[in-house]
Design an enzyme around this catalytic site. Structure first.
Site, PDB file in Angstrom:
ATOM      1  N   HIS A 110      46.583  45.679  47.971  1.00 43.92           N
ATOM      2  CA  HIS A 110      46.621  47.034  47.407  1.00 43.92           C
ATOM      3  C   HIS A 110      46.730  48.045  48.545  1.00 43.92           C
ATOM      4  O   HIS A 110      45.821  48.821  48.818  1.00 43.92           O
ATOM      5  CB  HIS A 110      45.336  47.270  46.595  1.00 43.92           C
ATOM      6  N   ASP A 152      34.274  46.746  45.345  1.00 39.21           N
ATOM      7  CA  ASP A 152      35.269  46.761  44.257  1.00 39.21           C
ATOM      8  C   ASP A 152      34.704  45.889  43.136  1.00 39.21           C
ATOM      9  O   ASP A 152      33.708  45.176  43.328  1.00 39.21           O
ATOM     10  CB  ASP A 152      36.612  46.211  44.799  1.00 39.21           C
ATOM     11  N   GLN A 187      46.120  52.039  48.238  1.00 40.42           N
ATOM     12  CA  GLN A 187      44.711  52.407  48.159  1.00 40.42           C
ATOM     13  C   GLN A 187      44.117  52.528  49.558  1.00 40.42           C
ATOM     14  O   GLN A 187      43.392  53.472  49.869  1.00 40.42           O
ATOM     15  CB  GLN A 187      43.945  51.352  47.353  1.00 40.42           C
ATOM     16  N   CYS A 201      37.336  51.907  45.290  1.00 39.99           N
ATOM     17  CA  CYS A 201      38.711  52.227  44.869  1.00 39.99           C
ATOM     18  C   CYS A 201      38.758  52.727  43.431  1.00 39.99           C
ATOM     19  O   CYS A 201      39.713  53.414  43.053  1.00 39.99           O
ATOM     20  CB  CYS A 201      39.602  51.008  45.038  1.00 39.99           C
ATOM     21  N   ARG A 259      53.532  47.695  40.214  1.00 40.31           N
ATOM     22  CA  ARG A 259      52.183  47.098  40.102  1.00 40.31           C
ATOM     23  C   ARG A 259      52.321  45.833  39.273  1.00 40.31           C
ATOM     24  O   ARG A 259      52.749  45.884  38.124  1.00 40.31           O
ATOM     25  CB  ARG A 259      51.204  48.070  39.436  1.00 40.31           C
ATOM     26  N   ARG A 272      44.643  59.487  47.226  1.00 39.20           N
ATOM     27  CA  ARG A 272      45.761  58.640  46.786  1.00 39.20           C
ATOM     28  C   ARG A 272      47.030  59.494  46.692  1.00 39.20           C
ATOM     29  O   ARG A 272      48.104  59.088  47.098  1.00 39.20           O
ATOM     30  CB  ARG A 272      45.458  58.020  45.408  1.00 39.20           C
TER      31      ARG A 272
END
Ligand code: CP
Ligand code: NVA
Length: 282
Positions: A111, A201, A114, A241, A84, A269
């Site tokens: 991402h 988001d 996700q 998310c 990440r 996830r």
């Protein structure tokens, strides 16, 4: 997604699935995380493997050692890396210089892990993906970019509403227009109209903390609220998310009304990433 469904079933029914015995996953973090860290770490344990949490600030990359060298060293010790970070190029450099699988656990551009969980969750609730309408309201950020790729790849219609200076990546939008039904506008209600899935988001992502106040003004109307939900299909689901900022990108009321979907999404996830790990490291 099929493998993710199978692994979820096996976990829920106590069926052993230790496909990664003796394998080690290094997890490099240059940004904070709750879900990504814990789901990858737990997922590796459930698969019989070992997760190694590597905070970039405790590694030599935090003091300037090139990622190219880090890639070649870690390739000698471990079986895969999840990273990440900020710059997408760092993930690509790891992949180029290392010779083990590299998993993108979020960059400024994308991402993807996700979105695998998002698609898995939508399919659980709706029984299919093809032909559904995905509506995303908010910042054209990493989440929006990956959602576009995921939704269009699965035959979903994808509509984005965002301020004109905050659109998703131009190359990704061009790809989406060529490969499916895609729109990007400032019209929130047109975006939400007849949507099967409504997604949002945060207005300010990790690394944009200094822009927070300015963004609160620019994004003030880009919120999932009752008006947006009235435009969507009556059985529309809401996904986020996480982490969520109530009364910013989503009202507390809409969030709580759809909490089951949102936390199923967070749970998935684990299952979706275990499928990625089995495919890549197994
Ligand atoms: N959604 C997500 O990636 O959460 P974390 O930042 O907690 O990992
Ligand atoms: N866009 C957000 C997603 C967090 C999971 C960020 O990058 O901070």
């Amino acid at each position: 997604l099929n493998l993710a469904d199978q692994l979820k079933y096996e976990l829920k029914h106590g069926i052993p699935h230790d496909h990664l015995k003796g394998k080690t996953l290094g997890m490099i973090f240059r940004k904070a995380s709750t879900r990504t860290r814990v789901s990858f770490e737990t997922g590796m344990y459930q698969l019989g493997g070992n997760p190694l949490y590597l905070s970039a600030s405790d590694m030599q990359i935090g003091r300037g050692e090139p990622i190219q060298d880090t890639a070649r060293v870690l390739s000698r010790y471990i079986d895969g890396i999840m990273i990440r970070t900020f710059d997408q190029a760092e993930v690509e450099n790891l992949a180029e210089y290392g010779n083990i699988p590299i998993i993108n656990g979020l960059t400024d551009l994308s991402h993807p892990c996700q979105v695998l969980a998002d698609l898995m969750t939508i399919r659980e609730y709706k029984g299919k993906l093809d032909g559904l309408k995905m509506c995303y309201i908010g910042d054209g950020n990493n989440m929006a970019n990956s959602l576009i790729v995921g939704a269009i790849s699965m035959g979903m219609e994808c509509a984005i509403a965002c301020p004109k200076d905050y659109q998703p990546d131009a190359q990704i939008m061009a790809w989406a227009k060529e490969n499916g039904t895609f729109t990007c506008s400032e019209d929130i209600l047109a975006c939400a109209k007849d949507a099967d899935v409504v997604y949002t988001d945060v207005w300010a992502s990790m690394g944009q903390e200094e822009e927070k106040a300015e963004r609160e003004k620019i994004f003030k109307n880009y919120q999932i609220n009752d008006e947006v939900m009235a435009a969507a299909k009556p059985d529309a689901m809401v996904l986020h998310c996480l982490p969520a900022h109530r009364e910013e990108e989503i009202t507390a009321k809409v969030f709580e009304a759809h909490a089951n979907e949102i936390f199923d999404e967070a749970e998935n996830r684990l299952h979706a990433q275990k499928a990625v790990l089995v495919k890549l490291l197994g």
